[in-house]
Write a protein that holds these residues in place. Structure first.
Motif, PDB file in Angstrom:
ATOM      1  N   ASN A  63       0.830  -1.199   0.000  1.00  0.00           N
ATOM      2  CA  ASN A  63       0.000   0.000   0.000  1.00  0.00           C
ATOM      3  C   ASN A  63       0.864   1.248   0.000  1.00  0.00           C
ATOM      4  OD1 ASN A  63      -2.543  -1.293   0.094  1.00  0.00           O
ATOM      5  ND2 ASN A  63      -2.217  -1.743   2.252  1.00  0.00           N
ATOM      6  N   LEU A 107      -9.913   6.450  -7.300  1.00  0.00           N
ATOM      7  CA  LEU A 107      -9.196   5.218  -6.972  1.00  0.00           C
ATOM      8  C   LEU A 107      -9.642   4.078  -7.877  1.00  0.00           C
ATOM      9  CD1 LEU A 107      -9.233   5.302  -3.056  1.00  0.00           C
ATOM     10  CD2 LEU A 107      -7.296   5.777  -4.564  1.00  0.00           C
ATOM     11  N   CYS A 108      -8.666   3.286  -8.292  1.00  0.00           N
ATOM     12  CA  CYS A 108      -8.927   2.059  -9.037  1.00  0.00           C
ATOM     13  C   CYS A 108      -8.098   0.941  -8.418  1.00  0.00           C
ATOM     14  CB  CYS A 108      -8.558   2.214 -10.513  1.00  0.00           C
ATOM     15  SG  CYS A 108      -9.536   3.437 -11.392  1.00  0.00           S
ATOM     16  N   HIS A 109      -8.498  -0.292  -8.678  1.00  0.00           N
ATOM     17  CA  HIS A 109      -7.791  -1.446  -8.116  1.00  0.00           C
ATOM     18  C   HIS A 109      -7.182  -2.258  -9.244  1.00  0.00           C
ATOM     19  CE1 HIS A 109      -9.261  -1.176  -3.887  1.00  0.00           C
ATOM     20  NE2 HIS A 109     -10.131  -0.377  -4.494  1.00  0.00           N
ATOM     21  N   GLU A 127      -4.120  -0.597  -5.053  1.00  0.00           N
ATOM     22  CA  GLU A 127      -5.059   0.522  -5.067  1.00  0.00           C
ATOM     23  C   GLU A 127      -4.308   1.752  -5.552  1.00  0.00           C
ATOM     24  OE1 GLU A 127      -8.304   1.609  -1.926  1.00  0.00           O
ATOM     25  OE2 GLU A 127      -6.485   2.712  -1.413  1.00  0.00           O
TER      26      GLU A 127
END
Length: 443
Positions: free
Chosen positions: A59, A171-173, A188
């Motif tokens: 992260n 935000l995108c994953h 993320e």
């Protein structure tokens, strides 16, 4: 004579920034054997750009300065995109029910409970897992699908006239297969997206236009613009329905990484998203009604932040008072992007009076929108250590309030990039800073 010098400097700044992107070699003496990646990562942790957890987990989390840098970059990205008429900002849900490339968020406890049931046959366990997966939330891997879904609703705003665009930052994953070398690149990620709708006959011209604009934008804020480049996507990497792709790259120490990707998508995805409503998709193209072609522009903001940090890191030789040679790090971020424009400190002397002056300046700077570091609250560091700290933070100017300020109103102002210290009257400092920052934005 002093006032004439100040006016002349501001006049030069209005034309261009003479220090920026010129004579870099003068201030950029690199150590051949240094590990620039390790140095930058440690600096970013020590100076609150990227928190220490980012080096041990997947992260990417930001400290106060990193958060401000991210805000400045996204602000400039939005400003550049919105310079075109008919570009509208949108916000879409992070949940995705329609995108085929979406990522499922699985309840690990529920999955473990199924796996621990020894009484279940293999078939029964598979059925339960399938039911669990069906109920799991899907999250988006890009912002494209959300813009395509909002296309019809926006048509009335533009009177069905092309071209127009929908812009979003969110935000995108990304799945593990999308992740690469960096420990601080998370699954993320923050993505910035422009989805541009244009007539089929002009799509190639618009693709060229946006590709040029995007490369120029990345280079605008770079200390070393040549580290940013552009290349065409090879045929093997083209997605379904995509006729052409372009990548904006940055040359990291370990190799080139993609910062931004542009796709010429034709009308395939738009028709697929709104099946059975072809007539509702049509726009005016002269006397004709056509289904527009789509150009997708998407950038990985987190990777872009890392690119600018690498690009701005200067490793210099420094000789101390005992003539010993040391390595010095300076984060020469572009004035528009740097999180802290001014550090406000005070010298020794009448501390209560000096602090009152500092507090007044601090309030005045903040009201003018100049991000300021209240260094006067901590007087434990020497002047040399202060400059080292602020250079590593990327602080553009250091303003020192001293007894001379109380007597004559003069401040000592140090420039991060030239290391020159000059005196300036307290009544002129705010105007000088505002003009300097404004000039850098237009450079």
């Amino acid at each position: 004579m002093f006032l004439h010098s100040i006016r002349r400097r501001l006049q030069l700044l209005g034309e261009k920034l003479p220090w920026y992107q010129r004579n870099i070699s003068k201030y950029n003496t690199h150590y051949d054997n240094c590990d620039k990646t390790s140095l930058l990562m440690q600096l970013c942790a020590d100076r609150y750009y990227i928190s220490p957890e980012a080096f041990h987990t997947r992260n990417c989390t930001y400290g106060p300065l990193g958060t401000e840098l991210k805000k400045n970059i996204t602000k400039q990205w939005t400003s550049a995109i919105r310079t075109r008429a008919y570009v509208f900002g949108i916000t879409t849900s992070v949940q995705s029910r329609m995108c085929e490339e979406s990522v499922k968020v699985v309840n690990v406890s529920a999955l473990q409970e199924i796996l621990n049931q020894d009484s279940l046959t293999k078939k029964e366990a598979c059925q339960k897992i399938q039911m669990l997966m069906k109920d799991c939330m899907s999250v988006r891997t890009s912002l494209l699908q959300g813009a395509l879904q909002q296309y019809i609703k926006v048509l009335e705003l533009v009177n069905r006239t092309l071209p127009f665009g929908l812009a979003e930052i969110g935000l995108c994953h990304h799945s593990d297969s999308q992740l690469r070398h960096l420990s601080c690149c998370s699954s993320e990620v923050t993505e910035s997206s422009l989805v541009w709708f244009c007539s089929p006959r002009t799509s190639s011209q618009w693709m060229d236009y946006w590709a040029h604009q995007r490369l120029q934008w990345w280079r605008k804020f770079a200390l070393g613009p040549s580290d940013f480049s552009m290349c065409n996507v090879v045929d093997e990497e083209l997605k379904e329905g995509t006729s052409h792709g372009v990548k904006v790259l940055y040359k990291f120490p370990w190799g080139s990484e993609t910062l931004e990707t542009l796709w010429s998508l034709g009308d395939t995805l738009l028709l697929k998203t709104h099946q059975g409503t072809c007539t509702k998709l049509q726009c005016k193209d002269g006397r004709k009604s056509v289904v527009p072609h789509v150009i997708s522009v998407s950038a990985n903001v987190d990777r872009g932040i890392l690119a600018y940090l690498f690009n701005s890191l200067q490793l210099l030789r420094k000789t101390d008072s005992k003539q010993k040679l040391h390595q010095k790090m300076v984060l020469k971020l572009h004035p528009t992007l740097t999180p802290v424009k001014v550090a406000l400190d005070m010298g020794r002397g009448f501390s209560s009076e000096l602090r009152q002056v500092c507090e007044g300046l601090f309030k005045e700077f903040l009201e003018a929108g100049i991000s300021t570091w209240p260094g006067y609250l901590d007087t434990s560091l020497s002047m040399e250590n202060l400059h080292t700290k602020y250079d590593e933070m990327g602080v553009l100017f250091t303003v020192m309030v001293s007894e001379s300020t109380l007597k004559s109103g003069l401040l000592l102002v140090r420039n991060r990039d030239t290391t020159i210290r000059e005196t300036m009257h307290i009544s002129e400092i705010k105007c000088f800073l505002l003009k300097y920052i404004s000039a850098s934005e237009n450079f």
